[in-house]
Design an enzyme around this catalytic site. Structure first.
Site, PDB file in Angstrom:
ATOM      1  N   ASP A   1      47.023  62.160  29.288  1.00 56.71           N
ATOM      2  CA  ASP A   1      48.208  61.993  30.144  1.00 56.71           C
ATOM      3  C   ASP A   1      47.824  62.130  31.614  1.00 56.71           C
ATOM      4  OD1 ASP A   1      49.861  61.710  27.986  1.00 56.71           O
ATOM      5  OD2 ASP A   1      50.659  63.756  28.036  1.00 56.71           O
TER       6      ASP A   1
ATOM      7  N   ARG B   1      38.019  27.279  51.293  1.00 58.24           N
ATOM      8  CA  ARG B   1      37.781  26.116  50.433  1.00 58.24           C
ATOM      9  C   ARG B   1      38.658  24.950  50.862  1.00 58.24           C
ATOM     10  NH1 ARG B   1      34.474  23.452  46.861  1.00 58.24           N
ATOM     11  NH2 ARG B   1      35.663  22.535  45.130  1.00 58.24           N
TER      12      ARG B   1
ATOM     13  N   ARG C   1      45.449  59.124  32.825  1.00 57.90           N
ATOM     14  CA  ARG C   1      45.960  57.742  32.805  1.00 57.90           C
ATOM     15  C   ARG C   1      46.294  57.189  34.187  1.00 57.90           C
ATOM     16  NH1 ARG C   1      48.445  58.796  27.194  1.00 57.90           N
ATOM     17  NH2 ARG C   1      46.631  58.046  26.053  1.00 57.90           N
TER      18      ARG C   1
ATOM     19  N   GLY D   1      38.239  28.213  40.851  1.00 57.75           N
ATOM     20  CA  GLY D   1      37.859  27.023  40.080  1.00 57.75           C
ATOM     21  C   GLY D   1      36.500  27.216  39.424  1.00 57.75           C
TER      22      GLY D   1
ATOM     23  N   GLU E   1      41.038  54.695  27.055  1.00 51.40           N
ATOM     24  CA  GLU E   1      41.958  55.816  27.274  1.00 51.40           C
ATOM     25  C   GLU E   1      43.340  55.504  26.676  1.00 51.40           C
ATOM     26  OE1 GLU E   1      41.659  58.163  30.797  1.00 51.40           O
ATOM     27  OE2 GLU E   1      39.670  57.383  31.233  1.00 51.40           O
TER      28      GLU E   1
END
Lengths: 386, 262
Positions: A239, A267, A242, A339, A363
């Site tokens: 707990d 790009r 996390r 891409g 976990e």
């Protein structure tokens, strides 16, 4: 978004970002390729006091709480989730001692962990016991002033690298989950060896290894809390850890978003930057919104923990499940924006996509998290709390 | 061991431009950093303090905002920070700067060592370190690529000089200017950053140093920068393609043509 973090936590972010830039980014690709543990970087993190942040001041830490760990894990994961895992797994390994250790156990182990001179690991999972912790086979049998451990732990992060292991073993197998107990086992204890190092899809700059106990004798004082509380120790540990996994997922997603934004601005296709295309713009907008939402949820849980709220199991599971799903989605979209280049190892986003996957699994799988959330909702409803 | 590290806040030259009309550096919007060579000087000071005990005092002369590099030094591990800031210090050349820094080193006595970078990346003079040594009448060890040892009141260093390495031993106190070869600078630590945030930097003006205005700043500077200019951009040259025979002909024509032209 401004989360009004304390100056100390802001300093942690700044420091981690600087370490990421100078020490992590130049080597992350090589560590990933070679499946290599980042010893040098662990030393840098130790010298920078980053192992001290979540350990209380009386044990040579800085006592900056869950939020500090979340921000450190997030910022390191933004550059390399494997290295961040090697770092954050220490908090997981230390958590049973932090939460349930006696003052003597804390005095013995926490200063070394705070300095980063020794690393920690948490050993719960076994070949037949992952999400179902009741299926643990590792036995601990009391013998005078000792316990004797036999069994195997699997997929233990920092296995072989840590000096201090917190291990869940059965003291009374008849009682199932209520027969489990938590222990501290030190590296080098006779009968404690390491099995194979795993060859993983992602987080390859972290060590994942088997722990093997063969008549491994440890002092009885290494029992954490009482016999039979091991399952509870493990659940409370998870707990508390996390939000760290959630923060790691936020960091991975942010790193992928950063890379996608830069790439899309450089790009050119059809004579224009690809970030001028609405198709790409909508993807970027959704990615950024998801990352921010995941971060907000994660920080909220960290704030609950630091404020001393006792019950946060549901919220911690929500943060973990949401942030890790976001990390998977955002890294996948980042690869898409890159891409063909995104699919190649020369660019960092394919690694981020591989790294993201584990956050949905370890976990506690995201399916288990949803069980936890739902069972809390049902219980709250039944008790009239909703 | 009490070590002073003399440092300078400089514009990040990667970002600096020169105003083509006024021939001055355009500093607006350019980030300021700790002179890169001084980072190595600081690490050298910290390294020897860690080994021998004692303390490291970060020292700089500059406007109030130069405090930023002192805080950076503290975040890396410096124990104290001293800023020399006064209107009377403005416009100093390397002579006046050296005199002022040396006065601060005297005030901080006893000091065993002064480390500083071999030069600052903005002025590129490499004179301030030697100037401090001259003003204090201490030995100077310049262009040091490695400090081999400090023991028994002496320091042994390697100077990286043109075409070789010179190993020198000197008495202490001394002034040492270091190269980037000397070490690998450490990262700041979190505790260092926390200390730096709350640090009240000691600031000394001309009165604190007991200097006369004729010795500092523009008035104490024998030299003047009368102009600064960018070198003319070199043209890109020309590229010729062809077989070796063709290229030989082109090259010969070019060389002969140039000779004829000259």
């Amino acid at each position: 978004m401004d989360y009004f973090l304390s100056d100390d936590v802001k300093a942690i972010r700044e420091l981690c970002a600087e370490i990421a830039e100078k020490h992590i980014k130049p080597v992350r690709e090589e560590l990933d390729r070679e499946n290599r543990f980042p010893h040098e970087i662990m030393n840098v993190l130790a010298d920078s006091d980053l192992f001290r942040i979540y350990i209380p001041e009386e044990y040579e830490g800085l006592g900056l709480g869950s939020m500090s760990l979340c921000v450190a894990a997030e910022e390191l994961s933004r550059a390399c989730a494997g290295i961040a895992t090697s770092y954050a797994a220490n908090a997981l390994g230390a958590m049973p001692i932090l939460l349930f250790g006696t003052d003597g156990q804390k005095r013995k182990y926490l200063p070394g962990l705070a300095s980063g001179k020794s690393l920690a690991a948490f050993g719960l999972t076994e070949p037949d016991a992952g999400s179902d912790a009741g299926g643990i086979r590792t036995r601990a049998v009391r013998d005078g002033d000792s316990y004797v451990l036999n069994g195997t732990k699997q997929w233990i992060t920092n296995g072989g690298e840590a000096k201090v292991y917190t291990i869940i073993a059965m003291t009374d197998p008849e009682r199932g989950a209520r027969g489990a107990s938590a222990f501290i086992v030190e590296d080098g204890t006779p009968g404690f060896t390491y099995g194979k190092k795993e060859d993983k899809m992602g987080i390859r700059a972290s060590a994942t290894r088997e722990l093997v106990f063969e008549d491994c004798r440890i002092p009885a004082e290494n029992l954490i809390a009482r016999e039979g509380t091991g399952f509870m120790v493990a659940m409370k540990t998870l707990d508390n850890s996390r939000p760290g996994v959630a923060a790691q997922a936020v960091g991975i997603a942010q790193g992928a978003l950063d890379a996608a934004l830069v790439y899309a601005s450089q790009r050119k296709q059809f004579g224009q930057r690809i970030d001028s295309f609405q198709g790409i713009q909508f993807m970027l907008a959704d990615m950024a919104t998801q990352v921010e939402a995941a971060r907000a949820l994660t920080y909220s849980v960290a704030r609950m923990i630091d404020a001393g709220v006792r019950k946060f199991e549901k919220e911690a599971a929500m943060a973990k499940v949401f942030a890790s799903d976001v990390a998977m989605k955002v890294t996948t979209d980042a690869v898409q924006i890159f891409g063909g280049y995104g699919y190649m190892k020369e660019y960092p986003v394919e690694k981020m996509m591989r790294d993201a996957k584990i956050t949905q699994i370890y976990e506690g799988t995201n399916q288990i998290q949803r069980n936890v959330i739902a069972s809390n909702l049902i219980r709250e409803t039944a008790s009239g709390a909703r | 061991m009490r070590i002073v590290v003399a440092m300078k806040q400089v514009p990040d030259t990667a970002e600096v431009r020169i105003d083509p009309v006024r021939n001055t550096l355009v500093r607006d919007g350019v980030p300021s950093i700790m002179n890169p060579f001084d980072v190595y000087a600081l690490e050298e000071g910290l390294r020897w303090r860690d080994e021998l005990g004692g303390e490291v005092i970060a020292l700089t002369m500059g406007p109030p905002q130069a405090e930023a590099i002192l805080k950076e030094a503290v975040s890396m591990g410096a124990d104290q920070a001293v800023l020399l800031s006064d209107r009377a210090f403005a416009g100093a050349d390397t002579w006046a700067t050296s005199q002022t820094l040396a006065a601060a080193v005297r005030k901080l006595a006893p000091i065993d060592l002064v480390f500083t970078g071999k030069q600052a990346i903005d002025g590129d003079t490499a004179q301030t370190g030697p100037g401090i040594a001259a003003s204090l009448d201490w030995p100077q060890l310049t262009f040091v690529g490695r400090v081999l040892g400090i023991e028994g009141g002496r320091i042994v260093v390697e100077r990286y000089v043109e075409g070789g390495v010179e190993t020198l031993s000197s008495t202490l106190p001394a002034v040492v200017t270091v190269l980037k070869d000397a070490n690998t600078p450490r990262m700041p630590s979190l505790r260092g950053k926390m200390k730096a945030r709350n640090l009240a930097v000691t600031t000394w003006g001309i009165a604190d140093l007991g200097l006369d205005p004729s010795e500092t700043g523009l008035d104490g500077s024998p030299t003047r920068v009368v102009g600064i200019a960018s070198p003319e951009a070199r043209s890109g040259g020309s590229i010729h393609r062809g077989s070796p025979e063709e290229l030989a002909v082109i090259l010969a024509d070019l060389l002969l043509g140039e000779e004829a032209g000259a």
